[in-house]
Design an enzyme around this catalytic site. Structure first.
Site, short mmCIF file in Angstrom:
data_model
loop_
_atom_site.label_atom_id
_atom_site.label_comp_id
_atom_site.label_asym_id
_atom_site.label_seq_id
_atom_site.Cartn_x
_atom_site.Cartn_y
_atom_site.Cartn_z
CE LYS A 199 -2.93 3.09 0.60
NZ LYS A 199 -3.90 3.23 0.30
CB CYS A 253 -3.85 9.21 -0.22
SG CYS A 253 -5.89 8.56 0.63
N1 SAJ Z 1 -1.84 15.14 -8.65
C1 SAJ Z 1 -0.80 15.95 -9.34
N2 SAJ Z 1 -1.04 14.91 -11.12
C2 SAJ Z 1 -1.32 14.28 -10.77
C3 SAJ Z 1 -2.68 13.08 -10.53
C4 SAJ Z 1 -2.44 13.99 -9.07
O1 SAJ Z 1 -0.81 16.44 -8.85
O2 SAJ Z 1 -1.07 13.71 -12.30
C5 SAJ Z 1 -2.80 15.66 -7.18
C6 SAJ Z 1 -3.24 15.88 -7.14
O3 SAJ Z 1 -3.82 16.93 -7.34
C7 SAJ Z 1 -4.57 15.56 -5.53
C8 SAJ Z 1 -3.13 14.26 -5.09
O4 SAJ Z 1 -2.16 14.46 -5.94
O5 SAJ Z 1 -3.90 16.55 -4.44
C9 SAJ Z 1 -3.44 12.93 -4.88
O6 SAJ Z 1 -4.77 12.77 -5.71
P1 SAJ Z 1 -4.42 11.44 -6.59
O7 SAJ Z 1 -5.82 11.33 -7.34
O8 SAJ Z 1 -3.24 10.71 -7.15
O9 SAJ Z 1 -5.07 10.37 -5.16
P2 SAJ Z 1 -5.52 10.36 -3.84
O10 SAJ Z 1 -5.04 10.43 -3.04
O11 SAJ Z 1 -7.23 10.30 -4.46
O12 SAJ Z 1 -5.83 8.38 -3.99
C10 SAJ Z 1 -4.63 7.87 -3.96
C11 SAJ Z 1 -4.68 6.67 -4.90
N3 SAJ Z 1 -3.79 6.28 -4.98
C12 SAJ Z 1 -2.26 5.25 -5.81
O13 SAJ Z 1 -3.25 5.80 -7.46
C13 SAJ Z 1 -1.20 5.25 -6.36
C14 SAJ Z 1 -6.05 5.54 -4.77
O14 SAJ Z 1 -6.07 4.43 -5.00
C15 SAJ Z 1 -5.99 5.84 -3.30
O15 SAJ Z 1 -6.56 4.06 -2.27
C16 SAJ Z 1 -5.71 6.42 -2.15
O16 SAJ Z 1 -4.51 7.15 -2.46
C17 SAJ Z 1 -5.36 6.22 -0.28
O17 SAJ Z 1 -6.26 5.95 -0.06
O18 SAJ Z 1 -4.57 5.66 -0.47
#
Ligand code: SAJ
Length: 416
Positions: A199, A253
């Protein structure tokens, strides 16, 4: 089976409903009275696609209680926040949930931990508490980390593959039988420490990838190229998949979990560096906004989006907070608008009010709504027509046609 779920937040609630919908008797327990009261009144404490329908289908088998009842399975889905002053995880809620369970559990019953924890937590923290207080020695224990993405939680909970790490084979098999009732993705069994590590590796990988994109964006600006175009072209390569730059990484996360790995290791370098790069992005955004309005006296900026990412109402660890604080510290007046968020640490304005006499719009969150804004109408209420897009989501030509000065983070052809 009778299943008690401890923690009715972003993971515990949808998981409870999926379990109840598939026929289990589910007891949901939370220490937050507001959540408990809302659910008792059949009101949902947060938005998530499909959750209302699921609630309607599941409610007969789902009861919200103040305390844990004797159950076949106890599922822990409580928050594991980061102690920000130390950058180490705060496992208080895990401890107290385990203590509640330990006064009820008997041999042959199963505890499943879904909350994200540092490697070793199940064996070193949870198991000893269960053994000390529990009625017996032969409990089953498994870690099955939640991996569903906010904004698509229910769909991902059903369709994603699932990792289950049991303390022993019996624990893994019983946990698998619980998830088999609603998971359609593949279920992979492993040991408990590996499941904890998997994870953290997933979220850390994503954090590092975003940090790289953010570093590329800053280099791209320095050398005068559009990093978004460059990333798109690089991603044409069959083995390259660079994520998007932005205003920084938020959410409960990705901005937190990497610390769970680095905090008890002497070997982590890249992980903490990526955290630093992503945490610095709000400073970068504010300095760009500042440059756009450097000749304005009593400047006012408008933050579009305070949720940590697009199309959700979740503001946990949102980069917007740091952007607002930094901007205020620099003497800027800040107004915020977010069509998805109802409660926030700062006042939220209507769209019209938020841009009134503003000198610059800063798009922080990639809500779909923001790519459909009408620059002609918004511009009428502003004092100066500037927009800084940290997500590359507006149609630049459209805004420039309405006489906006446009800057996009990472676009070195439009830098200030
Ligand atoms: N973000 C960027 N650039 C990107 C993608 C995201 O700046 O290309 C930013 C988003 O705006 C946000 C942050 O990153 O601020 C996180 O967003 P996210 O959509 O990447 O992820 P979370 O935190 O919503 O969910 C993640 C997911 N993990 C992965 O994809 C590996 C999800 O599957 C997990 O279940 C979740 O964390 C968790 O609960 O751990």
């Amino acid at each position: 089976m009778k299943i008690s779920v401890l923690g009715l937040g972003y993971i515990g609630l949808p998981t409870s409903l999926l379990l109840a919908d598939s026929g289990h008797e589910v007891i949901g327990v939370d220490v937050d009275d507001e959540i408990v009261n809302k659910l008792r009144e059949e009101d949902l404490p947060f938005e998530e696609p499909g959750m209302r329908d699921l609630f309607e289908n599941a409610k007969e088998n789902f009861k919200v209680k103040d305390s844990v009842e004797n159950s076949d399975v106890y599922l822990i889905a409580v928050p594991t926040p980061l102690d920000k002053s130390l950058n180490i995880p705060d496992l208080k809620a895990i401890k107290s949930a385990t203590e509640m369970i330990s006064s009820k559990i008997s041999d042959g019953e199963l505890v499943i931990l879904e909350s994200t924890v540092p490697p070793g937590t199940s064996e070193n923290l949870i198991l000893p508490i269960l053994k000390k207080n529990g009625d017996g020695e032969d409990f089953l224990l498994a870690h099955s980390p939640e991996r569903a993405i906010p904004g698509n939680t229910i769909n991902e909970m059903i369709n994603n593959s699932r990792i289950i790490g049991g303390l022993d084979e019996e624990s893994s098999e019983m946990a698998k039988s619980v998830y088999d009732s609603f998971v359609e993705g593949e279920i992979h069994l492993t040991d408990i420490n590996t499941a904890e590590m998997v994870k953290l590796m997933e979220n850390t990988f994503r954090d590092i990838n975003i940090a790289l994109a953010n570093e590329f964006a800053q280099i791209g600006e320095e050398i005068g190229i559009d990093t978004w175009e460059a990333i798109e072209l690089a991603n044409e390569h069959p083995r390259v998949d660079i994520l998007n730059p932005g205003p920084g990484v938020g959410g409960h996360c990705i901005s937190i979990d990497p610390w769970f790995l680095s905090s008890n290791s002497t070997k982590s370098k890249m992980i903490t560096l990526a955290r630093e790069i992503n945490d610095f992005m709000p400073n970068f955004v504010v300095s760009k906004a500042r440059n756009m309005i450097s000749d304005v006296s009593d400047p006012c900026i408008t933050i579009f989006g305070v949720a940590y990412k697009g199309n959700v109402d979740d503001t946990r660890e949102t980069p917007a907070k740091k952007i607002i604080k930094l901007a205020e510290n620099e003497g800027l007046d800040v107004k915020c608008y977010d069509p998805h968020v109802e409660n926030f640490d700062y006042e939220l304005y209507s769209l019209k009010e938020s841009v009134k006499k503003s000198d610059c719009i800063v798009i922080v969150t990639d809500h779909n709504d923001f790519s459909e804004l009408n620059p002609e109408i918004l511009g009428k209420n502003m004092r100066n027509k500037n927009i800084l897009d940290t997500r590359n989501m507006i149609d630049v030509e459209d805004w420039e046609d309405s006489r906006f000065n446009v800057t996009v983070v990472g676009d070195g052809k439009r830098t200030v």
